[in-house]
Design an enzyme around this catalytic site. Structure first.
Site, PDB file in Angstrom:
ATOM      1  NE  ARG A 157      96.554  74.870 160.656  1.00 53.51           N
ATOM      2  CZ  ARG A 157      97.511  74.812 159.736  1.00 53.51           C
ATOM      3  NH1 ARG A 157      97.210  74.876 158.464  1.00 53.51           N
ATOM      4  NH2 ARG A 157      98.786  74.711 160.088  1.00 53.51           N
ATOM      5  CB  ILE A 158      89.437  74.918 156.239  1.00 53.61           C
ATOM      6  CG1 ILE A 158      90.396  76.091 156.505  1.00 53.61           C
ATOM      7  CG2 ILE A 158      88.039  75.463 155.907  1.00 53.61           C
ATOM      8  CD1 ILE A 158      90.700  76.960 155.290  1.00 53.61           C
ATOM      9  NE  ARG A 237      93.542  79.670 146.313  1.00 52.96           N
ATOM     10  CZ  ARG A 237      93.308  80.177 147.529  1.00 52.96           C
ATOM     11  NH1 ARG A 237      92.103  80.126 148.072  1.00 52.96           N
ATOM     12  NH2 ARG A 237      94.292  80.752 148.211  1.00 52.96           N
ATOM     13  CD  GLU A 266      88.455  83.595 143.130  1.00 53.19           C
ATOM     14  OE1 GLU A 266      88.146  82.393 143.220  1.00 53.19           O
ATOM     15  OE2 GLU A 266      89.023  84.229 144.024  1.00 53.19           O
ATOM     16  CG  HIS A 285      88.259  84.046 147.291  1.00 50.49           C
ATOM     17  ND1 HIS A 285      89.216  83.570 146.426  1.00 50.49           N
ATOM     18  CD2 HIS A 285      88.572  83.529 148.511  1.00 50.49           C
ATOM     19  CE1 HIS A 285      90.078  82.802 147.083  1.00 50.49           C
ATOM     20  NE2 HIS A 285      89.700  82.762 148.351  1.00 50.49           N
TER      21      HIS A 285
END
Ligand code: DGY
Length: 325
Positions: A157-158, A237, A266, A285
């Site tokens: 989707r992205i 990610r 992260e 993020h």
């Protein structure tokens, strides 16, 4: 009848918390930082449901501590922090929030691409430092976006939303994905093997979930295949990129720049060498961080949780196999 007990690992928007509070007895971790793993492990005991974030480690041990656990509802689309096999083995459905953050995340990915291409941060820092003395004929020269080649890695989707943006900005768009897309002709996309995409792209944008197959997909060999003028954008990610290799690539100019919404580790510590690289832009993020997106994510999180507590199929689940046996 007693209300189900739910542990919520961080405060999420009221759009999601309110319906949960109406139907459940809520234990809410009020800290500004994630609850330590041990706290989650203790809190989950005796809980019927769990609402968690991508910053929580929900491993087999934590799941095992949830002796009464019937549903896990993640306030994110990515679920790489959850041991899905352990949840599935217990018959616990895991919910997530696909779709609603697609456009916001693609907007951020494109913003990073533009910021790196047109050197927005060095320009801003120059102005803030009082060093803007005149129009610079040779200063802050960036890269053209129009007419450049965008390589989209992962056309879910992205990735598709990013590809659309690229086309809208007059870019040639290559994509690499596990499956060929039926949208190739409609969107004007060209499929390429990963190596070829890396070699031909001026901008490479990552949109794959983190799985064993994509862990450090962008390693030293991959970075060395990119153009010395190329920009790497990561909103997927952090661990999809080998950080040590990226640092060398930026220092030794195998590539021109990186623009990262996600990092490994992260969060990135303030003294991390990546932050000393003038050709590296990092934001914390924030791909899905718009008011309405986070509200929609919260509502979906509540819908998943409440469905699971009522022994109904979750509207958005990542392990539908729990319903097959
Ligand atoms: C997700 O949902 O997985 C994003 O990384 C944060 O919204």
């Amino acid at each position: 009848m007693a209300q189900p007990v739910v542990f919520v690992t961080r405060r999420i928007p009221e759009a999601g918390l309110a319906p949960i509070r109406v139907a459940c007895q809520v234990r809410l971790w009020e800290g500004n930082l994630p609850a330590p793993r041990e706290v989650v492990r203790c809190e989950i005991a005796g809980c019927d449901g769990l609402v968690c974030l991508l910053s929580d480690t929900i491993d087999a041990d934590v799941i095992a501590a949830g002796d009464r656990l019937r549903v896990i509802s993640q306030y994110a689309v990515g679920v790489d922090n959850i041991d899905l096999a352990a949840a599935t083995a217990r018959g616990i459905p895991v919910g997530h929030t696909p779709g609603v953050l697609t456009e916001a995340t693609a907007d951020l990915a494109f913003a990073l691409l533009m910021a790196a291409a047109r050197r927005l941060l060095p320009g801003y820092e120059n102005v803030r430092a009082g060093e803007w003395h005149t129009w610079e004929p040779l200063g802050f020269l960036g890269a053209d976006v129009w007419g450049a080649t965008l390589g989209v890695v992962g056309l879910g989707r992205i990735g598709t939303a990013m590809a659309r943006r690229g086309r809208g900005f007059g870019m040639r768009v290559l994509y690499y994905s596990r499956h060929r897309s039926h949208l190739e002709a409609e969107l004007g996309l060209e499929y390429a093997a990963l190596g070829e995409l890396l070699e031909r792209s001026d901008f490479v944008s990552l949109h794959v979930p983190l799985t064993p197959a994509t862990d450090r997909l962008i390693d030293e060999a991959a970075l060395r295949r990119m153009k010395p003028t190329a920009v790497l954008v990561n909103t997927a990610r952090g661990a999809v990129v080998d950080t040590a290799a990226l640092l060398r690539a930026l220092r030794e100019e195998w590539i021109a720049a990186a623009a990262l919404d996600v990092t490994d580790p992260e969060p990135l510590p303030a003294d991390h060498p990546l932050l000393e690289q003038p050709n590296c832009l990092v934001v914390p993020h924030i791909g899905s961080a718009t008011v309405s997106t986070r509200e929609r994510m919260a509502r979906m999180t509540a819908e998943n949780l409440l469905a699971g507590l009522q022994a109904q199929r979750l509207p958005y689940t990542v392990n539908p196999e729990v319903y097959h046996g």
